[in-house]
Design a protein around this motif. Structure first.
Motif, PDB file in Angstrom:
ATOM      1  N   GLU A  95       0.795  -1.225   0.000  1.00 46.10           N
ATOM      2  CA  GLU A  95       0.000   0.000   0.000  1.00 46.10           C
ATOM      3  C   GLU A  95       0.835   1.286   0.000  1.00 46.10           C
ATOM      4  O   GLU A  95       0.530   2.216  -0.755  1.00 46.10           O
ATOM      5  N   PRO A  96       1.904   1.394   0.827  1.00 37.99           N
ATOM      6  CA  PRO A  96       2.711   2.633   0.787  1.00 37.99           C
ATOM      7  C   PRO A  96       3.313   2.891  -0.603  1.00 37.99           C
ATOM      8  O   PRO A  96       3.402   4.037  -1.045  1.00 37.99           O
ATOM      9  N   VAL A  97       3.701   1.811  -1.276  1.00 35.98           N
ATOM     10  CA  VAL A  97       4.262   1.940  -2.619  1.00 35.98           C
ATOM     11  C   VAL A  97       3.169   2.372  -3.599  1.00 35.98           C
ATOM     12  O   VAL A  97       3.387   3.258  -4.439  1.00 35.98           O
ATOM     13  N   ILE A  98       1.999   1.772  -3.475  1.00 34.47           N
ATOM     14  CA  ILE A  98       0.872   2.158  -4.341  1.00 34.47           C
ATOM     15  C   ILE A  98       0.568   3.635  -4.173  1.00 34.47           C
ATOM     16  O   ILE A  98       0.341   4.350  -5.158  1.00 34.47           O
ATOM     17  N   GLN A  99       0.571   4.106  -2.938  1.00 37.47           N
ATOM     18  CA  GLN A  99       0.267   5.511  -2.666  1.00 37.47           C
ATOM     19  C   GLN A  99       1.264   6.432  -3.363  1.00 37.47           C
ATOM     20  O   GLN A  99       0.896   7.457  -3.946  1.00 37.47           O
ATOM     21  N   GLU A 100       2.530   6.069  -3.321  1.00 39.64           N
ATOM     22  CA  GLU A 100       3.567   6.875  -3.987  1.00 39.64           C
ATOM     23  C   GLU A 100       3.374   6.859  -5.505  1.00 39.64           C
ATOM     24  O   GLU A 100       3.542   7.881  -6.178  1.00 39.64           O
ATOM     25  N   VAL A 101       3.024   5.695  -6.038  1.00 38.66           N
ATOM     26  CA  VAL A 101       2.816   5.563  -7.485  1.00 38.66           C
ATOM     27  C   VAL A 101       1.632   6.421  -7.931  1.00 38.66           C
ATOM     28  O   VAL A 101       1.717   7.139  -8.942  1.00 38.66           O
ATOM     29  N   ILE A 102       0.542   6.377  -7.187  1.00 35.35           N
ATOM     30  CA  ILE A 102      -0.647   7.167  -7.521  1.00 35.35           C
ATOM     31  C   ILE A 102      -0.300   8.654  -7.517  1.00 35.35           C
ATOM     32  O   ILE A 102      -0.709   9.414  -8.408  1.00 35.35           O
TER      33      ILE A 102
END
Length: 267
Positions: A95-102
């Motif tokens: 999730e933290p990585v997804i947030q950065e990608v978004i």
């Protein structure tokens, strides 16, 4: 402290680099990174990396890999933020990585739910036979906010929606030509409801469609339905047969006087 001993380009993916390090027992493969991460952290031979640096490099590379995966996913067609999040989560991205990608996708204008919703409505209006209610449901499933959905639906003017509903009525009235006028109307209304048209649009479209048949056409439809019913009741006594036929044809939407006319002809 571990030291970088060698950096090589991957053969199959020239945008990624293999990092070799000496942990005190000789050189061995340590990890691979994207070119952007390599440049950002200025990785080079002889550089020492502590545990914090290694974790940070790994985190940044995870972001880069997930970002590339998202770009590939978006290259096929426009997507909503929710769709991209779901896709990355299915690929086991944290999730933290997804947030950065978004965040990066919005910064580079690869994501925009408002533009996506408007484009989706225009596409559905031009290529499908759906009414606004069904399109609204589909946008909701794609994670678009109610506010943005209502703004996007303004792309679908009422006259275009009525025209689409009328086209459907004309198409399906041919399909249901052997039904009574009453049943034909009911089927058209139910079909338009399933397609996502609201009550006002349905009423207007149905009223614009030639549903009421001439008496000879209605009688022809009745005869067709009667032939099917006769197979079911043919072996019954005469009185019971007549009653069952009347009930069956009435349920099919035919008027009593027309049913009586048919039964008299049959006798």
């Amino acid at each position: 402290m571990p030291t970088i001993t060698k950096i090589t380009v991957q053969k199959k993916n020239t945008d990624r680099y293999n990092i070799y390090m000496d942990y005190g027992k000789g050189e061995e493969y340590a990890f691979s990174v994207d070119e952007d991460v390599l440049i950002k952290h200025q990785l080079k031979k002889g550089m020492e990396l502590d545990e914090f640096s290694l974790n940070e490099i790994g985190y940044q590379d995870d972001i880069r890999k997930a970002y590339n995966r998202a770009i590939h996913y978006l290259s096929r067609r426009m997507r909503s933020e929710t769709e991209v999040r779901k896709h990355l989560a299915e690929k086991e991205v944290e999730e933290p990585v997804i947030q950065e990608v978004i965040h990066k996708l919005y910064n580079y204008h690869f994501l925009n739910d408002e533009e996506f919703a408007a484009a989706f409505v225009r596409t559905q209006m031009n290529t499908s036979d759906k009414g606004k209610s069904l399109i609204r449901t589909e946008l909701k499933e794609k994670g678009i906010s109610p506010q943005l959905i209502e703004v996007a639906l303004e792309e679908y003017p009422r006259d275009a929606e009525v025209a689409a509903a009328i086209r459907l009525c004309e198409k399906y009235s041919k399909k249901y030509a052997r039904d009574s006028s009453k049943i034909l109307k009911q089927k058209l209304e139910q079909m338009l409801m399933r397609k996502g048209f609201n009550f006002d649009i349905i009423q207007e479209a149905v009223s614009e469609t030639e549903i009421d048949k001439e008496e000879d056409e209605e009688l022809a439809a009745l005869r067709f339905q009667a032939e099917k019913a006769k197979k079911k009741y043919a072996n019954l006594p005469e009185f019971e047969y007549t009653q069952k036929m009347k009930q069956a044809l009435f349920r099919k939407g035919f008027a009593f006087d027309l049913i009586e006319q048919f039964l008299s002809e049959e006798e």
